[in-house]
Write a protein that holds these residues in place. Structure first.
Motif, mmCIF file in Angstrom:
data_model
loop_
_atom_site.group_PDB
_atom_site.id
_atom_site.type_symbol
_atom_site.label_atom_id
_atom_site.label_comp_id
_atom_site.label_asym_id
_atom_site.label_seq_id
_atom_site.Cartn_x
_atom_site.Cartn_y
_atom_site.Cartn_z
ATOM 1 N N ARG A 5 0.837 -1.206 0.000
ATOM 2 C CA ARG A 5 0.000 0.000 0.000
ATOM 3 C C ARG A 5 0.871 1.254 0.000
ATOM 4 O O ARG A 5 2.057 1.204 0.334
ATOM 5 C CB ARG A 5 -0.938 -0.003 1.200
ATOM 6 C CG ARG A 5 -0.269 -0.212 2.565
ATOM 7 C CD ARG A 5 0.370 1.020 3.055
ATOM 8 N NE ARG A 5 0.467 1.100 4.503
ATOM 9 C CZ ARG A 5 1.141 2.074 5.119
ATOM 10 N NH1 ARG A 5 1.811 2.985 4.430
ATOM 11 N NH2 ARG A 5 1.187 2.118 6.431
ATOM 12 N N ALA A 7 0.201 5.297 1.553
ATOM 13 C CA ALA A 7 -0.780 5.974 2.420
ATOM 14 C C ALA A 7 -0.394 7.436 2.640
ATOM 15 O O ALA A 7 0.000 7.824 3.734
ATOM 16 C CB ALA A 7 -0.876 5.232 3.748
ATOM 17 N N PRO A 8 -0.508 8.257 1.603
ATOM 18 C CA PRO A 8 -0.074 9.648 1.748
ATOM 19 C C PRO A 8 -1.042 10.510 2.565
ATOM 20 O O PRO A 8 -2.239 10.228 2.622
ATOM 21 C CB PRO A 8 -0.024 10.147 0.305
ATOM 22 C CG PRO A 8 -1.038 9.321 -0.419
ATOM 23 C CD PRO A 8 -1.040 7.971 0.252
ATOM 24 N N THR A 9 -0.498 11.518 3.191
ATOM 25 C CA THR A 9 -1.297 12.519 3.905
ATOM 26 C C THR A 9 -1.519 13.699 2.954
ATOM 27 O O THR A 9 -0.543 14.285 2.483
ATOM 28 C CB THR A 9 -0.526 13.012 5.146
ATOM 29 O OG1 THR A 9 -0.262 11.886 5.979
ATOM 30 C CG2 THR A 9 -1.327 14.043 5.931
ATOM 31 N N GLU A 41 -4.651 9.525 3.981
ATOM 32 C CA GLU A 41 -4.626 9.698 5.441
ATOM 33 C C GLU A 41 -5.053 11.122 5.794
ATOM 34 O O GLU A 41 -4.253 11.993 6.113
ATOM 35 C CB GLU A 41 -3.250 9.335 5.995
ATOM 36 C CG GLU A 41 -2.932 7.862 5.687
ATOM 37 C CD GLU A 41 -2.154 7.131 6.749
ATOM 38 O OE1 GLU A 41 -1.172 7.682 7.260
ATOM 39 O OE2 GLU A 41 -2.533 5.978 7.066
ATOM 40 N N TYR A 178 -2.633 9.027 14.440
ATOM 41 C CA TYR A 178 -2.080 8.268 13.315
ATOM 42 C C TYR A 178 -1.641 6.861 13.719
ATOM 43 O O TYR A 178 -1.944 5.883 13.027
ATOM 44 C CB TYR A 178 -0.901 9.062 12.713
ATOM 45 C CG TYR A 178 0.103 8.193 12.000
ATOM 46 C CD1 TYR A 178 -0.218 7.609 10.771
ATOM 47 C CD2 TYR A 178 1.348 7.911 12.567
ATOM 48 C CE1 TYR A 178 0.689 6.771 10.128
ATOM 49 C CE2 TYR A 178 2.246 7.082 11.935
ATOM 50 C CZ TYR A 178 1.916 6.508 10.719
ATOM 51 O OH TYR A 178 2.804 5.676 10.100
ATOM 52 N N VAL A 182 -3.388 3.877 11.644
ATOM 53 C CA VAL A 182 -2.606 3.171 10.623
ATOM 54 C C VAL A 182 -2.657 1.654 10.850
ATOM 55 O O VAL A 182 -2.747 0.876 9.903
ATOM 56 C CB VAL A 182 -1.151 3.714 10.612
ATOM 57 C CG1 VAL A 182 -0.356 3.256 11.824
ATOM 58 C CG2 VAL A 182 -0.404 3.321 9.354
ATOM 59 N N ARG A 196 7.352 2.520 3.494
ATOM 60 C CA ARG A 196 7.138 3.950 3.734
ATOM 61 C C ARG A 196 8.474 4.599 4.052
ATOM 62 O O ARG A 196 9.502 3.917 4.184
ATOM 63 C CB ARG A 196 6.134 4.145 4.877
ATOM 64 C CG ARG A 196 6.588 3.524 6.175
ATOM 65 C CD ARG A 196 5.488 3.573 7.243
ATOM 66 N NE ARG A 196 5.905 2.882 8.447
ATOM 67 C CZ ARG A 196 5.094 2.542 9.430
ATOM 68 N NH1 ARG A 196 3.807 2.828 9.370
ATOM 69 N NH2 ARG A 196 5.556 1.924 10.496
ATOM 70 N N LEU A 200 9.410 7.215 9.642
ATOM 71 C CA LEU A 200 8.407 6.550 10.484
ATOM 72 C C LEU A 200 8.945 5.296 11.160
ATOM 73 O O LEU A 200 8.205 4.581 11.842
ATOM 74 C CB LEU A 200 7.157 6.235 9.655
ATOM 75 C CG LEU A 200 6.376 7.508 9.313
ATOM 76 C CD1 LEU A 200 5.337 7.256 8.240
ATOM 77 C CD2 LEU A 200 5.724 8.086 10.564
HETATM 78 N N1 GLU Z 1 0.515 9.238 6.017
HETATM 79 C C1 GLU Z 1 1.896 9.127 6.377
HETATM 80 C C2 GLU Z 1 2.711 10.149 5.616
HETATM 81 O O1 GLU Z 1 2.285 10.629 4.580
HETATM 82 C C3 GLU Z 1 2.460 7.765 6.071
HETATM 83 C C4 GLU Z 1 1.915 6.747 6.933
HETATM 84 C C5 GLU Z 1 2.434 5.354 6.679
HETATM 85 O O2 GLU Z 1 2.873 5.066 5.555
HETATM 86 O O3 GLU Z 1 2.344 4.566 7.606
HETATM 87 O O4 GLU Z 1 3.794 10.475 6.066
#
Ligand code: GLU
Length: 310
Positions: A5, A7-9, A41, A178, A182, A196, A200
């Motif tokens: 996946r 998962a952009p903010t 996100e 978050y 997540v 990612r 993180l």
């Molecule tokens: N939404 C987060 C971001 O854009 C990434 C979260 C993730 O990949 O777990 O930095």
């Protein structure tokens, strides 16, 4: 096979670093014949917009990234997040925290304080909670962590371990944090492999603990080293042309940006045109650079307009 996946903010346009991480995530999935899903996100209405969410999806598509099924919007998933919070409360794994940021900063500065949350509200009795609430304070919810180190095997960074702090799982404005969302959302989307940015990596041990508390098997993880600007800090808008639209003005169409990202990942020669299928054929997780990508100034400076532009 491991469903992946991205998962952009949606708090801005995707820049070269985000696009590169997305490409690596896509290659991990498609390179093993797996599904790839997308999640927006957009939990925080103060910092994210629908407009950016739409643009980010266009930007991913423009460089050739595709995905399976409907895009999931985190903001639509509140009932699932609430259920997870209720489960953590039922198991007494969270506690209300009334501290302001400033109080935490002050407590952390005190001599002999432990790193992370100082534990001020960990063992408040009911009377103390009532008193704080009567002052009009609204509590966040924090994980009651054991403080023990959690270690995991990252597919790019190797063995990573850190003690888990009492992380916030629901902010004091009621928005789920978050770190909890997540975990719940990846599980519900059937995500088996999280790729990612390595900013993180430090959050991952807490996410593994939260998964365990919710009887979720954690996914596999691969944290991709970040892109840095010429000055060595994390790549940002101030560095110059970092988004697709800025880069287009400098003569890089989306295919040229894809070529640039492929080159940065050791998958092509500089300037060599590549298709997504070429990249799948060439992709080897073991060969992904383990150091950050420093984006040199010549890439970020839009080229001089040519005579035909004027
Ligand atoms: N939404 C987060 C971001 O854009 C990434 C979260 C993730 O990949 O777990 O930095």
């Amino acid at each position: 096979m491991a469903r992946g996946r991205f998962a952009p903010t949606p708090s801005g346009d995707l820049h070269l670093g985000n696009l590169r991480t997305a490409l690596v995530a896509w290659l991990f999935a498609r390179g093993s014949g797996s599904e790839f899903v997308l999640r927006v996100e957009d939990l925080d209405p103060d910092t994210t917009t629908t407009g950016f969410a739409v643009r980010q999806l266009q930007q991913l598509r423009a460089i050739g990234i595709d995905w399976d099924g409907e895009v999931v919007h985190q903001s639509q998933r509140r009932p699932r997040h609430q259920a997870a919070l209720a489960e953590l409360e039922r198991r007494d794994l969270v506690y209300p925290c009334y501290c302001t940021r400033r109080e935490i900063r002050q407590a952390v500065r005190a001599p002999h304080s432990r790193p992370g949350y100082p534990g001020t509200c960990r063992n408040l009795d009911t009377a103390a909670r009532r008193r704080l609430e009567s002052e009009g304070r609204r509590p966040a919810l924090r994980l009651r962590s054991t403080g023990l180190e959690i270690r995991f095997e990252d597919e790019l960074a190797g063995s990573v371990g850190a003690p888990v702090d009492d992380v916030v799982v629901r902010r004091n404005d009621g928005i789920v944090a978050y770190n909890l969302a997540v975990v719940v959302d990846d599980a519900d989307q059937g995500v088996e492999m999280v790729v990612r940015g390595d900013d993180l990596i430090a959050a991952t041990p807490a996410q593994i603990v939260l998964a365990g508390a919710l009887a979720i098997t954690p996914p596999r993880y691969a944290h991709v080293p970040l892109a840095l600007g010429p000055g060595g800090a994390r790549l940002a808008k101030r560095d110059g042309a970092v988004t697709l639209s800025d880069l287009a003005a400098g003569g890089y169409d989306p295919a040229a940006v894809r070529a640039l990202l492929a080159w940065s990942l050791g998958l092509s020669e500089r300037g060599e045109p590549v298709t997504m299928d070429d990249l799948i054929d060439r992709f080897d997780p073991a060969a992904i650079p383990r150091d950050p990508w420093t984006v040199e100034a010549d890439i970020l400076a839009p080229s001089e307009p040519t005579a035909s532009d004027g």
